[in-house]
Design a protein around this motif. Structure first.
Motif, PDB file in Angstrom:
ATOM      1  N   LEU A  31       0.907  -1.379   0.019  1.00  0.00           N
ATOM      2  CA  LEU A  31       0.199  -0.130  -0.007  1.00  0.00           C
ATOM      3  C   LEU A  31       0.867   1.151  -0.070  1.00  0.00           C
ATOM      4  O   LEU A  31       1.804   1.363   0.956  1.00  0.00           O
ATOM      5  CB  LEU A  31      -0.736  -0.033   1.441  1.00  0.00           C
ATOM      6  CG  LEU A  31      -1.786   1.053   1.369  1.00  0.00           C
ATOM      7  CD1 LEU A  31      -2.875   1.037   0.394  1.00  0.00           C
ATOM      8  CD2 LEU A  31      -2.436   1.005   2.844  1.00  0.00           C
ATOM      9  N   ARG A  32       0.408   2.128  -0.939  1.00  0.00           N
ATOM     10  CA  ARG A  32       1.245   3.330  -0.999  1.00  0.00           C
ATOM     11  C   ARG A  32       0.410   4.607  -1.526  1.00  0.00           C
ATOM     12  O   ARG A  32      -0.663   4.209  -1.984  1.00  0.00           O
ATOM     13  CB  ARG A  32       2.489   3.362  -1.823  1.00  0.00           C
ATOM     14  CG  ARG A  32       2.205   2.816  -3.321  1.00  0.00           C
ATOM     15  CD  ARG A  32       3.560   2.624  -4.034  1.00  0.00           C
ATOM     16  NE  ARG A  32       3.343   1.980  -5.247  1.00  0.00           N
ATOM     17  CZ  ARG A  32       2.977   2.589  -6.498  1.00  0.00           C
ATOM     18  NH1 ARG A  32       2.804   3.961  -6.427  1.00  0.00           N
ATOM     19  NH2 ARG A  32       2.714   1.928  -7.740  1.00  0.00           N
ATOM     20  N   PHE A  33       0.937   5.606  -1.393  1.00  0.00           N
ATOM     21  CA  PHE A  33       0.010   6.682  -2.083  1.00  0.00           C
ATOM     22  C   PHE A  33       0.198   6.746  -3.628  1.00  0.00           C
ATOM     23  O   PHE A  33       1.109   6.530  -3.924  1.00  0.00           O
ATOM     24  CB  PHE A  33       0.431   8.235  -1.532  1.00  0.00           C
ATOM     25  CG  PHE A  33      -0.099   8.217  -0.161  1.00  0.00           C
ATOM     26  CD1 PHE A  33      -1.218   8.943   0.107  1.00  0.00           C
ATOM     27  CD2 PHE A  33       0.714   8.217   1.095  1.00  0.00           C
ATOM     28  CE1 PHE A  33      -2.015   8.966   1.330  1.00  0.00           C
ATOM     29  CE2 PHE A  33       0.385   8.264   2.487  1.00  0.00           C
ATOM     30  CZ  PHE A  33      -1.010   8.898   2.591  1.00  0.00           C
TER      31      PHE A  33
ATOM     32  N   VAL B 199      -9.926   5.219  -0.332  1.00  0.00           N
ATOM     33  CA  VAL B 199     -10.367   4.408  -1.437  1.00  0.00           C
ATOM     34  C   VAL B 199      -9.011   4.210  -2.051  1.00  0.00           C
ATOM     35  O   VAL B 199      -7.981   4.904  -2.265  1.00  0.00           O
ATOM     36  CB  VAL B 199     -11.025   5.569  -2.289  1.00  0.00           C
ATOM     37  CG1 VAL B 199     -11.162   5.146  -3.775  1.00  0.00           C
ATOM     38  CG2 VAL B 199     -12.212   6.127  -1.658  1.00  0.00           C
ATOM     39  N   VAL B 200      -8.735   2.863  -2.411  1.00  0.00           N
ATOM     40  CA  VAL B 200      -7.504   2.203  -2.907  1.00  0.00           C
ATOM     41  C   VAL B 200      -8.004   1.579  -4.160  1.00  0.00           C
ATOM     42  O   VAL B 200      -8.689   0.868  -4.179  1.00  0.00           O
ATOM     43  CB  VAL B 200      -6.888   1.290  -1.850  1.00  0.00           C
ATOM     44  CG1 VAL B 200      -6.275   2.236  -0.694  1.00  0.00           C
ATOM     45  CG2 VAL B 200      -7.606   0.166  -1.392  1.00  0.00           C
ATOM     46  N   THR B 201      -6.941   1.806  -5.101  1.00  0.00           N
ATOM     47  CA  THR B 201      -7.148   1.149  -6.307  1.00  0.00           C
ATOM     48  C   THR B 201      -5.691   0.830  -6.849  1.00  0.00           C
ATOM     49  O   THR B 201      -4.413   1.420  -6.370  1.00  0.00           O
ATOM     50  CB  THR B 201      -7.774   1.936  -7.350  1.00  0.00           C
ATOM     51  OG1 THR B 201      -6.805   3.010  -7.731  1.00  0.00           O
ATOM     52  CG2 THR B 201      -9.233   2.603  -6.978  1.00  0.00           C
ATOM     53  N   PRO B 202      -5.516   0.000  -8.003  1.00  0.00           N
ATOM     54  CA  PRO B 202      -4.057  -0.063  -8.448  1.00  0.00           C
ATOM     55  C   PRO B 202      -3.530   1.384  -9.008  1.00  0.00           C
ATOM     56  O   PRO B 202      -4.612   2.163  -9.391  1.00  0.00           O
ATOM     57  CB  PRO B 202      -4.298  -0.830  -9.879  1.00  0.00           C
ATOM     58  CG  PRO B 202      -5.311  -1.885  -9.283  1.00  0.00           C
ATOM     59  CD  PRO B 202      -6.246  -1.175  -8.640  1.00  0.00           C
TER      60      PRO B 202
ATOM     61  N   ASP C  27       0.828  -3.903  -6.349  1.00  0.00           N
ATOM     62  CA  ASP C  27       0.596  -2.535  -5.548  1.00  0.00           C
ATOM     63  C   ASP C  27      -0.679  -1.754  -5.681  1.00  0.00           C
ATOM     64  O   ASP C  27      -1.289  -1.907  -6.802  1.00  0.00           O
ATOM     65  CB  ASP C  27       1.782  -1.715  -5.943  1.00  0.00           C
ATOM     66  CG  ASP C  27       3.202  -2.112  -5.416  1.00  0.00           C
ATOM     67  OD1 ASP C  27       3.398  -3.061  -4.756  1.00  0.00           O
ATOM     68  OD2 ASP C  27       4.162  -1.409  -5.905  1.00  0.00           O
ATOM     69  N   VAL C  28      -1.079  -1.478  -4.592  1.00  0.00           N
ATOM     70  CA  VAL C  28      -2.507  -0.496  -4.657  1.00  0.00           C
ATOM     71  C   VAL C  28      -1.979   0.754  -3.927  1.00  0.00           C
ATOM     72  O   VAL C  28      -1.130   0.968  -3.228  1.00  0.00           O
ATOM     73  CB  VAL C  28      -3.840  -1.215  -3.719  1.00  0.00           C
ATOM     74  CG1 VAL C  28      -4.008  -2.448  -4.347  1.00  0.00           C
ATOM     75  CG2 VAL C  28      -3.239  -1.721  -2.214  1.00  0.00           C
TER      76      VAL C  28
END
Length: 390
Positions: free
Chosen positions: A6-8, A76-79, A95-96
């Motif tokens: 997970l990253r920005f 809210v996380v996406t590729p 990664d997302v």
């Protein structure tokens, strides 16, 4: 369980405040799921001007759109869009990226359609006997009367916060004709005349109200009373079903009898009429064939009953008091009701709340909020809880 890094997101700044969480009630979930498997194609429309609370409309229902603050933020996380665009290997992106942070969810709550604006928009456009072909006119501020702009069905669809089915029902309930695309509410007295003529024609032509041929009725009212066919046909559709490709009318006898009764009752807004006298006039107006259908419950929500104690024996008096003329805002509605009467029985007040509550559960909530229940030897009564200052 799969694991992801997970990253920005590389587009975090531009993505901020671009996502919204919409919580769907079960019936809307079913519509969306049906559209996914291709069994239906639902349509959702957001309606409202800046001064109004927004609503979401399906084909047949209206939902109030409101924001609910969350106690915990939601990510809210996406590729990452950049990784997806640059991924030439075709392998899944592991990664997302955090795209946005939300602190509220949009909730959809079933709502009554906002049809009250129709009353103002249709004012001055009435269709009446003897004035059928006159153009709608309005008085100019500093000059002569001018032609009023047309208000069409499509204008109503854009303006009124209601689904198409609810709008059609609202126009039907308000007895609004659609003539050359324009909306024209029919004058109550003219409507009563048309219905009485239809009842008379059914008898004189020896036609069954359960399956009456449409053409002879249209011809009778046009030839003998100069009432336009398109008007009569729409009135017949309001009060029954036109079947067989438009050839046969299956009349809703109770609806016709009810409207004739309302036509008589409207004259007694300020001058109460004795119940027995009113019922006699009503039975005479609908004729021998339909007089057995005359019953006060048909007019529920349109009259008040009082007692003339000076008469011997005491006589019940009826006063025209339509719920459609009351305010649509619940607080103001209850204020008007308790100004009219300081206390109400449940069975007496319920008909005057039907058009501001989606169901009985919401109606009971409104009663709990705006009224106080008290008990005496005659039963349970509802009185005003607080003074309305709206």
């Amino acid at each position: 369980m799969a694991e992801y890094d997970l990253r920005f997101s590389s587009s975090a700044q531009s993505d901020a405040h671009t996502f919204k969480l919409l919580e769907l009630p079960p019936d809307l979930c079913k519509l969306v799921e049906a559209s996914i498997d291709g069994s239906s194609k639902p349509s959702f429309t957001i309606k409202g001007i800046p001064e109004e609370d927004a609503v979401l409309c399906t084909a047949d229902k209206t939902y109030t759109v409101r924001s609910v603050v969350l106690s915990n933020s939601v990510l809210v996380v996406t590729p990452d869009p950049a990784d997806v665009e640059n991924n030439e290997s075709g392998e899944p992106v592991e990664d997302v990226a955090i795209r946005d942070q939300l602190s509220e969810v949009i909730e959809l709550v079933p709502s009554v359609p906002r049809l009250h604006k129709l009353n103002g928009l249709l004012r001055g456009r009435q269709y009446d006997e003897g004035h059928e072909d006159e153009e709608s006119m309005s008085d100019g501020e500093d000059g002569p009367r001018t032609k009023r702009p047309r208000f069409t069905y499509e204008d109503a669809r854009r303006t009124i916060q209601a689904s198409d089915a609810e709008l059609d029902g609202g126009l039907r309930d308000r007895r609004v004709l659609i003539l050359k695309g324009e909306l024209r509410p029919i004058a109550p007295s003219h409507l009563t005349t048309i219905l009485e003529l239809l009842l008379t024609s059914l008898v004189s032509l020896s036609l069954s109200h359960a399956a009456a041929p449409v053409t002879p009725l249209l011809s009778a009212l046009e030839d003998e009373h100069e009432i336009r066919r398109e008007v009569v046909r729409q009135v017949m559709a309001w009060f029954g079903d036109i079947e067989g490709g438009g050839a046969t009318w299956k009349m809703d006898a109770d609806a016709v009898v009810r409207e004739v009764g309302l036509g008589i009752l409207r004259a007694h807004k300020d001058d109460p009429i004795a119940e027995g006298e009113f019922l006699g006039q009503w039975r005479k107006a609908v004729g021998d064939v339909f007089e057995d259908r005359v019953a006060l419950p048909l007019l529920s929500g349109n009259f008040l009953v009082s007692q003339n104690t000076l008469a011997e024996p005491p006589v019940s008096l009826l006063t025209y008091f339509p719920s459609s003329a009351l305010p649509v805002e619940p607080g103001a509605r209850f204020a008007d009701l308790f100004l009219t009467r300081p206390r109400w029985k449940l069975e007496d007040i319920v008909p005057f709340l039907a058009d501001i509550a989606v169901d009985s559960k919401e109606r009971d909530k409104l009663l709990l909020k705006h009224a106080r229940a008290i008990t005496d030897p005659s039963g349970i009564w509802y009185t005003a809880r607080v003074k309305y200052n709206g």
